[in-house]
Design a protein around this motif. Structure first.
Motif, short mmCIF file in Angstrom:
data_model
loop_
_atom_site.label_atom_id
_atom_site.label_comp_id
_atom_site.label_asym_id
_atom_site.label_seq_id
_atom_site.Cartn_x
_atom_site.Cartn_y
_atom_site.Cartn_z
N PHE A 141 0.87 -1.18 0.00
CA PHE A 141 0.00 0.00 0.00
C PHE A 141 0.90 1.23 0.00
CE2 PHE A 141 -2.16 -3.32 2.50
CZ PHE A 141 -3.28 -3.52 1.71
N ALA A 163 -1.52 -1.40 -4.14
CA ALA A 163 -2.38 -0.22 -4.25
C ALA A 163 -1.54 1.03 -4.06
CB ALA A 163 -3.50 -0.26 -3.21
N GLU A 192 -5.68 3.45 -7.56
CA GLU A 192 -5.91 2.18 -8.25
C GLU A 192 -5.12 1.08 -7.55
OE1 GLU A 192 -7.83 2.07 -11.78
OE2 GLU A 192 -8.61 3.33 -10.20
N CYS A 193 -5.40 -0.16 -7.96
CA CYS A 193 -4.70 -1.31 -7.39
C CYS A 193 -4.39 -2.31 -8.47
CB CYS A 193 -5.54 -1.97 -6.28
SG CYS A 193 -7.09 -2.70 -6.86
N LEU A 208 -9.64 0.89 -6.79
CA LEU A 208 -9.36 0.44 -5.44
C LEU A 208 -10.60 -0.15 -4.77
CD1 LEU A 208 -6.95 0.42 -3.48
CD2 LEU A 208 -7.79 2.56 -2.54
N GLU A 222 -8.57 -0.97 3.23
CA GLU A 222 -8.79 -0.21 1.99
C GLU A 222 -9.58 1.05 2.28
OE1 GLU A 222 -12.07 0.05 -1.32
OE2 GLU A 222 -12.01 -1.68 0.00
N GLN A 226 -8.59 5.00 1.40
CA GLN A 226 -9.43 5.90 0.64
C GLN A 226 -9.78 7.16 1.42
OE1 GLN A 226 -12.49 2.92 -0.33
NE2 GLN A 226 -12.16 3.48 -2.45
#
Length: 228
Positions: A141, A163, A192-193, A208, A222, A226
């Motif tokens: 991440f 991500a 995005e991932c 994502l 996640e 965000q």
């Protein structure tokens, strides 16, 4: 220990047999009672093998002890031990598990020629510049720009994901899958991932938000990414 306390109990299930071992008696007592219980069972030659799960409770068995129980259960019987289930783990195993499950937070910029390697998941607060690399056994991440190389699931975990706040990688790797940068110029993508698509059998870039559906165990983390 009271004489009427049962050391071993056996329960039939749809998957086979579950053998419960009292965790307050000695190993020698367990072996003696197990021999006695198994001695009354004389299977027919045409009977199929029966899977046995051994429940140990708060008892730890070393490999030699497991082999002794396995040999005793399998000898002259149609039983096969499929698993030992214990509530106790060795300290080294617990430390390894913690390292694999922890999220390592790193504040830095990974510059060209630098490689950051961690065990478990990585939360990088910073950028991965072109020529820089991050490698983890878990997920990656990045709260920043991914412009270099990211390798998630380096030990073979194909469920790992990558991500980033801004993704324009030189290369993505997940387990033994590799996705190279496109030959044409792209603008990159935000929030995005990258993950392995089993149908396409390759690494794909997606929103994502799909992680809450495709990797449900990551949904909480996640949301934190965000929401900042």
């Amino acid at each position: 220990m009271p004489e009427n306390r049962q050391m071993i109990s056996i329960k039939g299930t749809n998957e086979g047999l579950t053998l419960f071992i009292n965790d307050s008696c000695s190993f020698d007592e367990v072996m003696d009672e197990l021999k006695e219980k198994l001695s009354v069972y004389q299977p027919n030659d045409d009977e199929p093998e029966v899977a046995v799960t051994v429940k140990l409770g708060n008892r730890y068995l070393n490999e030699q002890q497991k082999n002794q129980i396995n040999e005793l259960i399998s000898k002259n019987n149609n039983f096969i031990v499929q698993a030992f289930d214990s509530e106790v783990v060795r300290k080294n195993d617990a430390i390894s598990w913690k390292e694999e499950s922890d999220v390592k937070t790193v504040h830095r910029i990974i510059r060209s020629g630098q490689v950051l390697e961690v065990t478990g998941d990585l939360l990088l607060i910073g950028d991965v510049n072109p020529g820089g690399s991050v490698v983890t056994t878990g997920n990656v991440f990045i709260m920043g720009n991914l412009l270099g190389m990211a390798h998630a699931g380096a030990n073979g975990d194909q469920n790992a994901v990558i991500a980033a706040s801004y993704m324009k990688p030189g290369q993505l790797r997940i387990a033994d899958y590799i996705s190279r940068a496109p030959d044409y110029e792209t603008e990159g993508v935000y929030m995005e991932c990258g993950l392995i698509d089993e149908v396409q059998d390759k690494i794909v870039i997606d929103r994502l938000q799909v992680l809450s559906r495709k990797r449900k165990d990551l949904s909480g983390f996640e949301r934190r990414i965000q929401n900042g």
